[in-house]
Design a protein around this motif. Structure first.
Motif, PDB file in Angstrom:
ATOM      1  N   PHE A  75     -25.964  50.231  -4.439  1.00 51.11           N
ATOM      2  CA  PHE A  75     -27.133  50.610  -5.224  1.00 51.11           C
ATOM      3  C   PHE A  75     -28.406  49.837  -4.852  1.00 51.11           C
ATOM      4  O   PHE A  75     -29.478  50.140  -5.386  1.00 51.11           O
ATOM      5  CB  PHE A  75     -26.854  50.389  -6.716  1.00 51.11           C
ATOM      6  CG  PHE A  75     -25.582  51.025  -7.194  1.00 51.11           C
ATOM      7  CD1 PHE A  75     -25.458  52.405  -7.238  1.00 51.11           C
ATOM      8  CD2 PHE A  75     -24.505  50.244  -7.590  1.00 51.11           C
ATOM      9  CE1 PHE A  75     -24.279  52.997  -7.675  1.00 51.11           C
ATOM     10  CE2 PHE A  75     -23.332  50.825  -8.036  1.00 51.11           C
ATOM     11  CZ  PHE A  75     -23.211  52.215  -8.075  1.00 51.11           C
ATOM     12  N   GLY A  76     -28.269  48.837  -3.992  1.00 52.53           N
ATOM     13  CA  GLY A  76     -29.422  48.026  -3.633  1.00 52.53           C
ATOM     14  C   GLY A  76     -29.951  48.349  -2.245  1.00 52.53           C
ATOM     15  O   GLY A  76     -29.836  49.477  -1.748  1.00 52.53           O
ATOM     16  N   ASN A  77     -30.483  47.326  -1.607  1.00 54.38           N
ATOM     17  CA  ASN A  77     -31.088  47.511  -0.290  1.00 54.38           C
ATOM     18  C   ASN A  77     -30.070  47.527   0.841  1.00 54.38           C
ATOM     19  O   ASN A  77     -30.390  47.885   1.974  1.00 54.38           O
ATOM     20  CB  ASN A  77     -32.110  46.391  -0.022  1.00 54.38           C
ATOM     21  CG  ASN A  77     -33.246  46.424  -1.021  1.00 54.38           C
ATOM     22  OD1 ASN A  77     -33.665  47.497  -1.462  1.00 54.38           O
ATOM     23  ND2 ASN A  77     -33.743  45.245  -1.392  1.00 54.38           N
ATOM     24  N   GLY A  78     -28.822  47.107   0.566  1.00 56.15           N
ATOM     25  CA  GLY A  78     -27.797  47.090   1.604  1.00 56.15           C
ATOM     26  C   GLY A  78     -28.050  46.006   2.633  1.00 56.15           C
ATOM     27  O   GLY A  78     -28.813  45.060   2.422  1.00 56.15           O
ATOM     28  N   GLY A  79     -27.385  46.123   3.759  1.00 53.17           N
ATOM     29  CA  GLY A  79     -27.560  45.170   4.850  1.00 53.17           C
ATOM     30  C   GLY A  79     -26.506  44.097   4.916  1.00 53.17           C
ATOM     31  O   GLY A  79     -26.381  43.403   5.939  1.00 53.17           O
ATOM     32  N   LEU A  80     -25.724  43.928   3.840  1.00 50.22           N
ATOM     33  CA  LEU A  80     -24.707  42.877   3.852  1.00 50.22           C
ATOM     34  C   LEU A  80     -23.577  43.195   4.819  1.00 50.22           C
ATOM     35  O   LEU A  80     -23.021  42.289   5.448  1.00 50.22           O
ATOM     36  CB  LEU A  80     -24.131  42.665   2.448  1.00 50.22           C
ATOM     37  CG  LEU A  80     -24.960  41.820   1.482  1.00 50.22           C
ATOM     38  CD1 LEU A  80     -24.251  41.705   0.146  1.00 50.22           C
ATOM     39  CD2 LEU A  80     -25.210  40.436   2.053  1.00 50.22           C
ATOM     40  N   SER A  81     -23.202  44.455   4.934  1.00 55.39           N
ATOM     41  CA  SER A  81     -22.114  44.824   5.846  1.00 55.39           C
ATOM     42  C   SER A  81     -22.414  44.382   7.267  1.00 55.39           C
ATOM     43  O   SER A  81     -21.552  43.821   7.959  1.00 55.39           O
ATOM     44  CB  SER A  81     -21.873  46.340   5.808  1.00 55.39           C
ATOM     45  OG  SER A  81     -21.373  46.747   4.562  1.00 55.39           O
ATOM     46  N   GLU A  82     -23.624  44.617   7.707  1.00 58.34           N
ATOM     47  CA  GLU A  82     -23.994  44.212   9.063  1.00 58.34           C
ATOM     48  C   GLU A  82     -23.968  42.699   9.214  1.00 58.34           C
ATOM     49  O   GLU A  82     -23.475  42.167  10.216  1.00 58.34           O
ATOM     50  CB  GLU A  82     -25.392  44.754   9.405  1.00 58.34           C
ATOM     51  CG  GLU A  82     -25.470  46.254   9.588  1.00 58.34           C
ATOM     52  CD  GLU A  82     -25.413  47.037   8.284  1.00 58.34           C
ATOM     53  OE1 GLU A  82     -25.543  46.405   7.196  1.00 58.34           O
ATOM     54  OE2 GLU A  82     -25.221  48.269   8.336  1.00 58.34           O
ATOM     55  N   ALA A  83     -24.475  41.995   8.196  1.00 62.02           N
ATOM     56  CA  ALA A  83     -24.510  40.530   8.268  1.00 62.02           C
ATOM     57  C   ALA A  83     -23.103  39.947   8.268  1.00 62.02           C
ATOM     58  O   ALA A  83     -22.795  39.020   9.035  1.00 62.02           O
ATOM     59  CB  ALA A  83     -25.305  39.974   7.089  1.00 62.02           C
TER      60      ALA A  83
END
Length: 514
Positions: A388-396
């Motif tokens: 539900f947010g900005n995402g990007g954690l999966s890549e990090a």
């Protein structure tokens, strides 16, 4: 009523040179193996890990299930009323202190390292299983994958892990406090199976020490990687093998100082401090994060775990053998087993006066629920960002697991302060794991003596730090995983034998029914 063993004898009188030098030699050989050709070390460690997990993963799955079933059986049977130390025994520590000490030793660094990383990894790289479409993994970004991810996390950190600790700790505490022998695996087996040869007893104690050192060293390697990642973010310290080595050296020195003060003055105080700090970080994430979503998630995650408990517990990836389980579930079971001599002896040492039922309920349920709460707060907060947010954690996270916690905290206000607190929490967990591990290995090498001398405790603290640094330098996180798996596998057989012996002894103490 048997008294607490070890009083009246000096640690030197109980020193077991065969066990001490045998274990030191094995650990020394492992260090030399890692240093022999550092360029090829990672490849060798990966090959060993693949062979072990591919051929013996089923043994670990079977073992953890048997141990959990036996815990439930002992707690609900008449054996549950037996008190450790005899009928008049009183606990040495209050409940809150007891929980803090066993939890800090039992999980510690792993919660910080995997609390964000594991849920996100399972969400972005789900296993092909009955959790998802059998022909293809479910697409990213859907709620189903998030729920499956948390179910897997609860499997790895739930009842099975603590059942491993509960069985070995209960067995050791019973023979120590009710039969008057030392707190060591060998002493337990000699009591449960009197015909076992003395050389076999010593060999098992050597294996117990080696498993303990390797298991704790793996955790310290994870902790050093995470501390280094945090320092890199906050202060620009380079993320290199040398930096991690320096971190390990500093924390090992702190652990050596702590273990020199002993259980009550060093380890107990640090355990209480790091629980307060960990709770502070948890409350920070809970209050400033999606609080209602997390409270809902805690209830639903437990329900999902219980509903699929039998499948989760017995899944062996038989029909879709793609290696996912070897990297995760089998590694976790081996890691917990390799930690079990250390955690088992430590929990036994602090559990005098508990009944069998109280002991199992405390060790099995309370830390499990706390762990579930921790994993929900950190894991579901991370998944909320992805959903539900900005995402990007999966890549990090896929790029660097040690960076996961700090990438996650960057989405919160006061991120720099929170990241600094996280580093301190990791460091205190680091110290309590290392000093507890050193105390336990010194106890095993002294025949289970509760007050092993100053020099043995310091020696094992240094040995754990050295092995962790060398493995991390030569083979990275993969080498740490391999060390835990290779030592955990043979010790699973020892655990099964201990379970049989423990139940036999407990049943023999029960009065005959009319």
């Amino acid at each position: 009523m048997a008294s607490e063993p070890g009083h009246g004898a000096s640690p030197t009188d109980n020193f077991k040179p065969t066990v001490f030098f045998g274990a030191i030699s094995l650990i020394g050989l492992l260090i030399l193996f890692a240093l022999y050709d550092t360029n090829a070390a990672a490849e060798r460690f990966n090959a060993v890990q693949l062979w072990a997990t591919s051929n013996f993963g089923w043994l670990l799955v079977l073992t953890v299930n048997i141990l959990l079933i036996c815990c439930v059986y002992m707690a609900f049977s008449r054996m549950g009323g037996i008190r450790l130390g005899g009928r008049g025994a009183k606990p040495d520590y209050g409940l809150l202190t007891w929980f803090a000490m066993l939890f800090s030793a039992g999980m510690g660094i792993g919660l910080l390292f995997y609390g964000v990383a594991e849920p996100v990894m399972h969400f972005s790289n789900p296993p092909v299983s009955a959790f998802s479409n059998p022909d293809a993994a479910m697409p990213r970004g859907i709620a189903g994958n998030a729920q499956h991810a948390m179910g897997l996390v609860f499997l790895h950190w739930g009842l099975h892990a603590w059942a491993i600790y509960a069985v070995i700790a209960l067995g050791l505490a019973y023979v120590a406090y009710n039969r008057g022998v030392g707190l060591s695996i060998g002493a337990f087996l000699k009591t449960a199976f009197p015909r076992i040869p003395d050389p076999a007893v010593d060999a098992i104690d050597v294996l117990a020490i080696t498993a303990t050192v390797c298991g704790v060293a793996a955790s310290l390697g994870f902790g050093a990687s995470q501390i280094n990642a945090g320092l890199n973010l906050l202060t620009g310290v380079p993320d290199t093998g040398l930096s991690k080595g320096i971190v390990i050296a500093i924390i090992t020195a702190m652990a050596t100082t702590s273990v020199a003060f002993g259980l009550d003055k060093g380890i107990r105080r640090l355990s209480e401090i790091n629980m307060v700090l960990a709770l502070g970080l948890t409350i920070f994430v809970l209050v400033l994060g999606p609080t209602v979503f997390l409270l809902d998630g805690f209830v639903q995650n437990i329900g999902y775990y219980l509903q699929r408990f039998l499948y989760l517990s017995s899944w062996t990836e038989t029909y879709v053998a793609n290696g996912w389980q070897n990297d995760w579930t089998i590694f976790y079971w081996a890691w917990w087993v390799s930690w079990s001599p250390f955690v088992g002896i430590f929990i036994a040492r602090i559990s005098y006066g508990r009944t069998v039922r109280e002991f199992i309920a405390g060790v099995l349920l309370v830390p499990t629920l706390f762990t579930f709460a921790w994993m929900t707060i950190f894991g579901d907060s991370a998944l909320y960002i992805e959903l539900f947010g900005n995402g990007g954690l999966s890549e990090a996270v896929n790029a660097s697991m040690p960076d996961a916690l700090f990438a996650f905290l960057s989405h919160y206000p006061l991120a720099t302060i929170a990241s600094g607190l996280a580093i301190v929490v990791v460091a205190t967990f680091f110290v309590t794991s290392a000093d507890s591990g050193a105390l336990v290995t010194a106890m095993i090498a002294s025949g289970g003596h509760h007050h092993a001398g100053f020099m043995p405790r310091v020696t094992w603290a240094i040995a754990i730090g050295m092995l962790s640094g060398v493995l991390l330098w030569s083979g990275g996180l993969g080498a740490l995983q391999t060390a835990a798996i290779v030592t955990g596998l043979p010790f699973a057989v020892v655990l099964l034998s201990m379970t049989v012996g423990l139940i036999r002894m407990l049943r023999s103490e029960l009065p005959l029914e009319d």
